[in-house]
Design an enzyme around this catalytic site. Structure first.
Site, PDB file in Angstrom:
ATOM      1  CB  THR A 202      -2.537   7.013  -2.678  1.00  0.00           C
ATOM      2  OG1 THR A 202      -1.822   5.777  -2.818  1.00  0.00           O
ATOM      3  CG2 THR A 202      -1.738   8.138  -3.291  1.00  0.00           C
TER       4      THR A 202
ATOM      5  CG  ASP B 129       2.266  -3.059   9.075  1.00  0.00           C
ATOM      6  OD1 ASP B 129       2.544  -4.214   8.703  1.00  0.00           O
ATOM      7  OD2 ASP B 129       2.326  -2.073   8.327  1.00  0.00           O
TER       8      ASP B 129
ATOM      9  CG  ASP C 213       5.892  -3.307  10.097  1.00  0.00           C
ATOM     10  OD1 ASP C 213       6.637  -3.693   9.166  1.00  0.00           O
ATOM     11  OD2 ASP C 213       5.514  -2.133  10.227  1.00  0.00           O
TER      12      ASP C 213
ATOM     13  NE  ARG D  42      -2.644  -0.090   3.563  1.00  0.00           N
ATOM     14  CZ  ARG D  42      -3.504   0.291   4.482  1.00  0.00           C
ATOM     15  NH1 ARG D  42      -4.799   0.255   4.239  1.00  0.00           N
ATOM     16  NH2 ARG D  42      -3.110   0.716   5.651  1.00  0.00           N
TER      17      ARG D  42
HETATM   18  C1  PRP Z   1      -1.199  -4.838   4.355  1.00  0.00           C
HETATM   19  C2  PRP Z   1      -1.972  -6.126   4.413  1.00  0.00           C
HETATM   20  C3  PRP Z   1      -2.747  -6.104   3.128  1.00  0.00           C
HETATM   21  C4  PRP Z   1      -3.046  -4.648   2.956  1.00  0.00           C
HETATM   22  C5  PRP Z   1      -4.458  -4.411   3.374  1.00  0.00           C
HETATM   23  O1  PRP Z   1      -0.084  -4.977   3.563  1.00  0.00           O
HETATM   24  O2  PRP Z   1      -1.174  -7.256   4.558  1.00  0.00           O
HETATM   25  O3  PRP Z   1      -2.024  -6.604   2.010  1.00  0.00           O
HETATM   26  O4  PRP Z   1      -2.155  -3.928   3.811  1.00  0.00           O
HETATM   27  O5  PRP Z   1      -4.812  -3.103   3.139  1.00  0.00           O
HETATM   28  P1  PRP Z   1      -5.869  -2.685   2.031  1.00  0.00           P
HETATM   29  O6  PRP Z   1      -7.050  -3.588   2.192  1.00  0.00           O
HETATM   30  O7  PRP Z   1      -6.165  -1.256   2.378  1.00  0.00           O
HETATM   31  O8  PRP Z   1      -5.218  -2.814   0.679  1.00  0.00           O
HETATM   32  P2  PRP Z   1       0.987  -3.797   3.355  1.00  0.00           P
HETATM   33  O9  PRP Z   1       0.680  -3.032   2.120  1.00  0.00           O
HETATM   34  O10 PRP Z   1       1.125  -3.034   4.631  1.00  0.00           O
HETATM   35  O11 PRP Z   1       2.306  -4.597   3.031  1.00  0.00           O
HETATM   36  P3  PRP Z   1       3.143  -5.645   3.910  1.00  0.00           P
HETATM   37  O12 PRP Z   1       2.335  -6.921   3.965  1.00  0.00           O
HETATM   38  O13 PRP Z   1       4.380  -5.786   3.121  1.00  0.00           O
HETATM   39  O14 PRP Z   1       3.384  -5.071   5.273  1.00  0.00           O
HETATM   40  N1  URA Z   2      -2.619  -3.414   6.855  1.00  0.00           N
HETATM   41  C1  URA Z   2      -2.296  -3.866   8.082  1.00  0.00           C
HETATM   42  O1  URA Z   2      -1.324  -4.602   8.235  1.00  0.00           O
HETATM   43  N2  URA Z   2      -3.057  -3.505   9.120  1.00  0.00           N
HETATM   44  C2  URA Z   2      -4.132  -2.716   8.973  1.00  0.00           C
HETATM   45  O2  URA Z   2      -4.802  -2.415   9.978  1.00  0.00           O
HETATM   46  C3  URA Z   2      -4.453  -2.252   7.689  1.00  0.00           C
HETATM   47  C4  URA Z   2      -3.682  -2.621   6.647  1.00  0.00           C
END
Ligand code: PRP
Ligand code: URA
Length: 210
Positions: A109, A201, A204, A105
């Site tokens: 945005t 997150d 993380d 993400r």
């Molecule tokens: C997180 C999560 C999803 C996304 C959800 O990933 O694992 O993929 O956000 O959010 P959305 O429904 O608003 O798209 P992130 O982009 O933080 O990446 P990561 O898994 O590498 O931490």
């Molecule tokens: N991605 C995450 O990992 N946590 C949230 O709460 C939303 C998006």
């Protein structure tokens, strides 16, 4: 919310999601519990897999029994956090194929940006389970589903752990045919598009990059 949304409220799932929510839960336990939840969700999500008859002789008598039909299922974790669910699914379906889609993400945005894609062969003929612990705005999920449909996949399910109503609504509206399995439906998104109360997150917390 349509009938394609399955909120799995088994006591074991509720208990395990509470462990994930706790800010004092460390990386080691967090990872283990994400995988355990994936296993429990997988049991439900595979309920309608097609079966075929097979002739087997037991030590006592010959008979006709059931085995899974068709091509091997494909699981597709959305990187990074979806990786945490892979081992839990493979516990139940060790021969599943594993594809990867990288979506991150954009922090401003909140829109997903694809950075990696590698899928198993003949993906179009397989049942496909998308894995991602978090369904927040639904942007990452919808982008992934749209891509899989564009290349010809038709049998798509999504397994999340925690979802926000906004994300569920968006997936329902854009992809009403896709069944969603979640262990908790939370209250809302905050101004940073994080799920409230959520678990923070997920990537993380799984990988210790807080
Ligand atoms: C997180 C999560 C999803 C996304 C959800 O990933 O694992 O993929 O956000 O959010 P959305 O429904 O608003 O798209 P992130 O982009 O933080 O990446 P990561 O898994 O590498 O931490
Ligand atoms: N991605 C995450 O990992 N946590 C949230 O709460 C939303 C998006």
């Amino acid at each position: 919310m349509n009938e394609k949304v399955h909120i799995l409220d088994h006591p074991l799932l509720q208990h395990k999601v509470t462990i994930l929510r706790d800010e004092n839960t460390g990386v080691n336990q967090f990872r283990k519990v994400v995988a355990e939840i994936a296993t429990l969700e997988c049991y439900e999500a595979t309920r309608n897999l097609p079966l075929e008859d097979v002739a087997v002789t037991t030590p006592v008598a010959p008979g006709t029994f059931k085995k899974l039909a068709g091509k091997k299922l494909a699981i597709i974790p959305i990187l990074r956090a979806g990786l945490g669910m892979v081992d839990g699914i493979l516990e139940l379906i060790p021969s599943a194929k594993v594809g990867h889609i990288g979506m991150a993400r954009n922090e401003e945005t909140h829109e997903p940006e694809e950075y990696y894609c590698k899928l198993p062969p003949e993906i179009q003929q397989r049942d496909v389970f998308i894995l991602d612990p978090m369904l927040a705005t639904g942007g990452s999920a919808c982008a992934t589903i749209s891509y899989l449909k564009k290349i010809g996949c038709t049998k798509i399910k999504m397994l999340n752990i925690i979802a926000a109503p906004e994300g569920v609504k968006r997936v329902n509206e854009e992809h009403p045919d896709v069944e969603i399995y979640i262990a908790a439906l939370d209250e809302k998104l905050n101004e940073n598009a994080y799920i409230v109360p959520g678990l923070g997150d997920a990537g993380d917390r799984i990988f210790g990059t807080l």
